[in-house]
Design a protein around this motif. Structure first.
Motif, PDB file in Angstrom:
ATOM      1  N   PRO A   6      19.168  73.752  30.666  1.00 14.94           N
ATOM      2  CA  PRO A   6      20.148  72.661  30.700  1.00 14.94           C
ATOM      3  C   PRO A   6      19.528  71.349  31.156  1.00 14.94           C
ATOM      4  O   PRO A   6      18.532  71.325  31.872  1.00 14.94           O
ATOM      5  CB  PRO A   6      21.184  73.168  31.713  1.00 14.94           C
ATOM      6  CG  PRO A   6      21.028  74.655  31.717  1.00 14.94           C
ATOM      7  CD  PRO A   6      19.556  74.894  31.503  1.00 14.94           C
ATOM      8  N   VAL A   9      23.468  66.248  33.878  1.00 14.36           N
ATOM      9  CA  VAL A   9      24.627  65.523  33.332  1.00 14.36           C
ATOM     10  C   VAL A   9      25.056  64.465  34.351  1.00 14.36           C
ATOM     11  O   VAL A   9      25.213  64.770  35.535  1.00 14.36           O
ATOM     12  CB  VAL A   9      25.787  66.487  33.040  1.00 14.36           C
ATOM     13  CG1 VAL A   9      27.005  65.723  32.524  1.00 14.36           C
ATOM     14  CG2 VAL A   9      25.356  67.545  32.031  1.00 14.36           C
ATOM     15  N   LEU A  33      31.764  72.271  32.758  1.00 11.27           N
ATOM     16  CA  LEU A  33      30.721  71.334  33.185  1.00 11.27           C
ATOM     17  C   LEU A  33      31.274  69.919  33.293  1.00 11.27           C
ATOM     18  O   LEU A  33      30.959  69.186  34.246  1.00 11.27           O
ATOM     19  CB  LEU A  33      29.568  71.388  32.188  1.00 11.27           C
ATOM     20  CG  LEU A  33      28.368  70.466  32.450  1.00 11.27           C
ATOM     21  CD1 LEU A  33      27.792  70.696  33.834  1.00 11.27           C
ATOM     22  CD2 LEU A  33      27.307  70.684  31.381  1.00 11.27           C
ATOM     23  N   GLU A 219      24.964  77.274  28.399  1.00  9.17           N
ATOM     24  CA  GLU A 219      24.830  76.132  29.299  1.00  9.17           C
ATOM     25  C   GLU A 219      23.901  75.051  28.752  1.00  9.17           C
ATOM     26  O   GLU A 219      24.030  73.876  29.107  1.00  9.17           O
ATOM     27  CB  GLU A 219      24.320  76.591  30.670  1.00  9.17           C
ATOM     28  CG  GLU A 219      25.299  77.407  31.487  1.00  9.17           C
ATOM     29  CD  GLU A 219      25.389  78.857  31.060  1.00  9.17           C
ATOM     30  OE1 GLU A 219      26.256  79.586  31.615  1.00  9.17           O
ATOM     31  OE2 GLU A 219      24.608  79.284  30.165  1.00  9.17           O
ATOM     32  N   SER A 223      25.284  71.328  28.152  1.00  7.51           N
ATOM     33  CA  SER A 223      24.787  70.217  28.976  1.00  7.51           C
ATOM     34  C   SER A 223      24.405  69.021  28.117  1.00  7.51           C
ATOM     35  O   SER A 223      24.632  67.868  28.501  1.00  7.51           O
ATOM     36  CB  SER A 223      23.593  70.667  29.825  1.00  7.51           C
ATOM     37  OG  SER A 223      22.437  70.918  29.027  1.00  7.51           O
TER      38      SER A 223
END
Length: 253
Positions: A6, A9, A33, A219, A223
């Motif tokens: 990932p 973010v 997320l 993930e 991401s």
């Protein structure tokens, strides 16, 4: 096999994001997320009245959303406008791969559902969201795949409808060029989701042979899609991207 992880973010506080196909897989991980990074998230789920739905998406606002239903799409946008007063990002993640089978065994009508979800549903969602997205100078992130440009045995419905979605994304970017909405089509590598389980069960083409433990974790694409909803992505001038691009690999943890 893919050696992907990932990416970080950014803080998304104050942003409102709508994710379609958020009931499972990449969409569910993405919604979680986005919530964790401070966004107000509307999670479009087909049949979200199911009591088992809530444990997937804590912190998100559920929308019973069928992207093939114009009335449901209009209602979703009306609700978001009334409650949030804005929409900063639309993530078209809903997708369908069935039917899987050799092209000469499929009826023309059997292809209809994949087109309705992957291409026409995306068009429907974007057009309905444009007033809110224009007001916020927002972004559309469309879930892509290498199958949009590469024919894969048994994937007539998926390859063709995703190719249409890819071109449709480019057409939105072209026809709305110079406007206030940004468009991305993000290629996603084989990922450990229920869709991949369908692919494995069908047993056609090399993708079905990839061992579960070698697939990309949800993930990772989640991401990247979340990052594209953030401020740094506004600096990009590309429409066609891929999770495996060197740009993203350089910022993977």
């Amino acid at each position: 096999m893919f050696d992907l992880s990932p990416i970080p973010v950014p803080d998304l506080s104050g942003k409102t994001v709508l994710v379609t196909g958020a009931g499972r897989g990449i969409g569910a991980v993405l919604a979680g997320l986005l919530v964790a990074r401070g966004a107000r998230v509307y999670a479009g789920v087909l049949g979200c009245a199911d009591p088992d739905w809530s444990h997937h998406l804590e912190g998100a606002t559920p929308l019973d959303l069928d992207v093939t239903d114009a009335g449901a799409v209009a209602s979703a946008m009306t609700r978001i406008g009334a409650e949030a007063g804005r929409l900063d990002a639309l993530v078209n993640n809903a997708g369908a791969i069935a039917p899987i089978g050799h092209i000469d065994t499929l009826s023309t009508d059997a292809l209809r559902h994949s087109y309705e979800v992957n291409a026409l549903g995306m068009h429907r969602m974007v057009c309905a969201a444009l007033p809110l997205l224009r007001a916020s100078k927002g972004v559309v992130v469309n879930a892509g795949t290498g199958a949009a440009t590469t024919p894969m045995e048994g994937w007539t419905a998926y390859c063709n409808s995703k190719a249409a979605a890819r071109m449709m994304t480019m057409m939105f970017a072209k026809d709305l060029e110079g406007g206030e909405v940004q468009f991305f089509f993000i290629g996603i590598p084989p990922t450990d989701t229920e869709m991949q389980a369908q692919i494995r069960a069908a047993g056609l083409n090399p993708i079905s042979k990839i061992a579960k433990e070698e697939l990309v974790r949800p993930e990772v694409p989640a991401s990247v899609m979340a990052w594209l909803c953030g401020p740094d992505a506004r600096k990009l001038d590309l429409v066609l991207l891929d999770v495996r691009d060197d740009f993203f690999k350089a910022i993977m943890g």
